[in-house]
Scaffold this motif. Structure first.
Motif, PDB file in Angstrom:
ATOM      1  N   GLN A 113      44.452  49.362   6.232  1.00  0.00           N
ATOM      2  CA  GLN A 113      44.904  47.983   5.710  1.00  0.00           C
ATOM      3  C   GLN A 113      46.108  47.752   6.742  1.00  0.00           C
ATOM      4  O   GLN A 113      46.069  46.354   7.122  1.00  0.00           O
ATOM      5  N   MET A 162      44.508  46.830  10.482  1.00  0.00           N
ATOM      6  CA  MET A 162      44.071  45.585  10.378  1.00  0.00           C
ATOM      7  C   MET A 162      44.910  44.407  10.072  1.00  0.00           C
ATOM      8  O   MET A 162      44.947  43.098  10.700  1.00  0.00           O
ATOM      9  N   ASN A 163      45.946  44.551   9.224  1.00  0.00           N
ATOM     10  CA  ASN A 163      47.064  43.518   8.992  1.00  0.00           C
ATOM     11  C   ASN A 163      47.710  42.981  10.195  1.00  0.00           C
ATOM     12  O   ASN A 163      47.851  41.863  10.537  1.00  0.00           O
ATOM     13  N   ARG A 223      45.282  41.214  12.480  1.00  0.00           N
ATOM     14  CA  ARG A 223      45.291  39.954  12.086  1.00  0.00           C
ATOM     15  C   ARG A 223      46.215  38.993  12.183  1.00  0.00           C
ATOM     16  O   ARG A 223      46.049  37.964  12.823  1.00  0.00           O
ATOM     17  N   SER A 276      54.067  42.983   8.445  1.00  0.00           N
ATOM     18  CA  SER A 276      52.759  44.161   8.423  1.00  0.00           C
ATOM     19  C   SER A 276      53.120  44.979   9.369  1.00  0.00           C
ATOM     20  O   SER A 276      52.564  46.258   9.385  1.00  0.00           O
ATOM     21  N   ALA A 331      41.187  46.370  18.165  1.00  0.00           N
ATOM     22  CA  ALA A 331      40.605  46.135  16.909  1.00  0.00           C
ATOM     23  C   ALA A 331      39.107  46.641  17.068  1.00  0.00           C
ATOM     24  O   ALA A 331      38.423  46.886  18.141  1.00  0.00           O
ATOM     25  N   THR A 348      41.035  36.057   9.507  1.00  0.00           N
ATOM     26  CA  THR A 348      41.292  36.661   8.144  1.00  0.00           C
ATOM     27  C   THR A 348      40.083  37.360   7.503  1.00  0.00           C
ATOM     28  O   THR A 348      39.987  38.215   6.975  1.00  0.00           O
ATOM     29  N   GLN A 389      37.553  38.554   9.393  1.00  0.00           N
ATOM     30  CA  GLN A 389      37.105  39.555  10.231  1.00  0.00           C
ATOM     31  C   GLN A 389      38.130  40.812   9.666  1.00  0.00           C
ATOM     32  O   GLN A 389      37.420  41.781   9.387  1.00  0.00           O
ATOM     33  N   THR A 390      39.083  40.516   9.461  1.00  0.00           N
ATOM     34  CA  THR A 390      40.030  41.682   8.688  1.00  0.00           C
ATOM     35  C   THR A 390      39.478  42.001   7.407  1.00  0.00           C
ATOM     36  O   THR A 390      39.794  43.232   7.338  1.00  0.00           O
ATOM     37  N   SER A 391      39.091  41.214   6.544  1.00  0.00           N
ATOM     38  CA  SER A 391      38.868  41.461   5.245  1.00  0.00           C
ATOM     39  C   SER A 391      37.416  42.155   5.354  1.00  0.00           C
ATOM     40  O   SER A 391      37.381  43.248   4.442  1.00  0.00           O
ATOM     41  N   THR A 451      38.789  45.870   6.164  1.00  0.00           N
ATOM     42  CA  THR A 451      39.302  46.511   5.169  1.00  0.00           C
ATOM     43  C   THR A 451      38.254  46.784   4.062  1.00  0.00           C
ATOM     44  O   THR A 451      38.256  47.827   3.324  1.00  0.00           O
TER      45      THR A 451
END
Length: 472
Positions: A147, A150-151, A154, A214, A231, A408, A410-412, A415
């Protein structure tokens, strides 16, 4: 020595395939690196490893009850005063006697109706349960690392997006001013561009604030400030269906395994409580030396014998302990039912979250393509006078929002993919094949399970291990 005792580089088959983007420079950090750093940095893991070692000592302590108990004692006393008795014909005599004694006592448990055996078994089950708790903590640490990583990825991308948009709006504002100078647009167009520029600066400041937060979360979870992050490009391989995810979770999640061990512990405690109602046999011995310090009198004597006994009445205490143990066993059985349903629900929720994130990413990708075409078209039409500056700014904002939504999403998605692994009990260093020194819970247990004495060879080695770890 300490690392050999408490950590083990166990090689295992790769249960899950993780494919990450390769860093383009030595200073770049990928997700696997971050997770490895989090594992090695975590104070929460250190805390729970210590709790596991404490549970290991519980086995040693119950095992020690089967060994001989040897104690020593010593005393020195002085008796003084006067007395008159029949033996002294009623005449008063003075008492002044000093004595010293020293001795040892021995007790060996021969039979206790199985109570010690059941307590040892319960302690072993507690150790197994605590090991599963450590795996739960490990999963939490690694998921926090994902988390945090990735935060930062992002928010870094969103800051760059806001900065690029700000430069674009500045050019739009300059173009509006130039066109205003030649009379092609009105002052309203310039004001609209200025308002959009001010809004872009505010959005950039907010994005930079989100990135700073973050980064702080990253520092806490990973153990160092984020540098240049690479990433991940490929999702970890996961289940093929929701039902498959639930089945794996029921079979593999440490919370399920822990609940089963807790039931076993409670059942052994019930057996131990029942055993306490039965007889107990011990071998008892004593040897003492007593010297009269005022005279040359002495007494050297010892005793040895068997003692058989058992409870008759203790005010209902033992029966209450038995009922309490039964109630705790029933509570653990009910807890397994709760944990099973919760585990299935969590796996289902994680699967749904991943499916939703994938759908959102696909939709935002199409949204970005459409918004970019619309923006380029409106901008060309504005050059021909068919569109206003406001139309261009609106189209540009729609494209910016779409690109931010895709970032967002992509991050979600990543995660959610790792959260799905955690819901199945597979987010561990072993399954992910992370390059770390893995903590070996068996090393310390094997060293202490049979209760080595402090001055024994193994006890001295354990003492060195604790000093090396700074745990004493």
């Amino acid at each position: 020595m300490a690392l050999r005792m408490l950590k083990s580089l166990r090689s295992g088959a790769l249960a899950l395939s993780l494919s990450f983007a390769m860093p383009v420079a030595a200073v770049a950090e990928n997700l696997a690196d971050a997770m490895a750093s989090a594992y090695e940095h975590s104070g929460l893991l250190e805390q729970n490893r210590a709790l596991l070692r404490a549970a290991d000592e519980g086995v040693a302590q119950t095992y020690a009850s089967l060994r001989p108990i040897l104690n020593w004692y010593g005393s020195i006393s002085n008796s003084f005063g006067t007395s008159a008795s029949l033996a002294s014909a009623g005449l008063g005599t003075t008492i002044d006697t000093s004595t010293a004694s020293i001795g040892i006592t021995l007790q060996i448990l021969l039979y206790d109706n199985g109570q010690s055996r059941n307590l040892i078994a319960a302690a072993k089950e507690t150790v197994l349960s605590t090991r599963q708790s450590l795996i739960v903590v490990e999963q939490s640490v690694l998921l926090d690392a994902v988390q945090a990583f990735m935060n930062v990825v992002r928010d870094t991308q969103i800051v760059e997006l806001r900065q690029n948009n700000l430069r674009l709006v500045e050019r739009e504002l300059q173009a509006a001013k130039d066109r205003f100078e030649v009379g092609e647009v009105t002052r309203t167009d310039v004001a609209q561009a200025e308002a959009s520029l001010a809004g872009g600066r505010a959005d950039l400041a907010r994005a930079q604030g989100d990135l700073m937060q973050s980064q702080e979360f990253y520092s806490a979870a990973i153990g160092h400030r984020p540098g240049r992050l690479v990433a991940p490009r490929t999702l970890p391989r996961g289940p093929t269906s929701m039902e498959n995810a639930k089945a794996v979770a029921i079979r593999s999640h440490p919370s399920m395994t822990r609940a089963k061990y807790d039931i076993s512990t409670a059942e052994y405690n019930v057996d131990a409580a029942e055993s306490a109602l039965g007889p107990r046999v011990t071998l008892d011995g004593n040897y003492a030396v007593q010297e009269d310090l005022n005279h040359s009198y002495y007494n050297h004597a010892g005793t040895i014998g068997l003692t058989l006994g058992g409870p008759i009445y203790r005010g209902g205490q033992l029966s209450s302990i038995l009922r309490q143990a039964m109630a705790q066993r029933d509570a653990q059985r009910a807890n397994l039912h709760v944990v099973r349903h919760t585990t299935r629900q969590n796996a289902g929720n994680a699967w749904a979250a991943l499916a939703s994130a994938k759908a959102q990413l696909s939709a935002t990708g199409r949204q970005v393509e459409a918004a970019r075409i619309a923006f380029e078209g409106v901008r060309e039409e504005a050059k021909l006078g068919a569109r206003t500056t406001l139309d261009v700014l609106i189209a540009e904002q729609a494209l910016l929002d779409a690109e931010a939504s895709r970032i967002t999403a992509q991050t979600s998605q990543f995660t959610a993919a790792f959260a799905l692994l955690a819901s199945m009990g597979l987010l561990t260093t072993e399954h992910l094949n992370l390059k770390v020194e893995r903590y070996d819970p068996l090393a310390y247990y094997d060293a202490v399970k049979d209760a080595p004495a402090l001055l024994s060879e193994r006890g001295k080695k354990l003492d060195k291990v604790l000093r090396a770890l700074g745990k004493e």
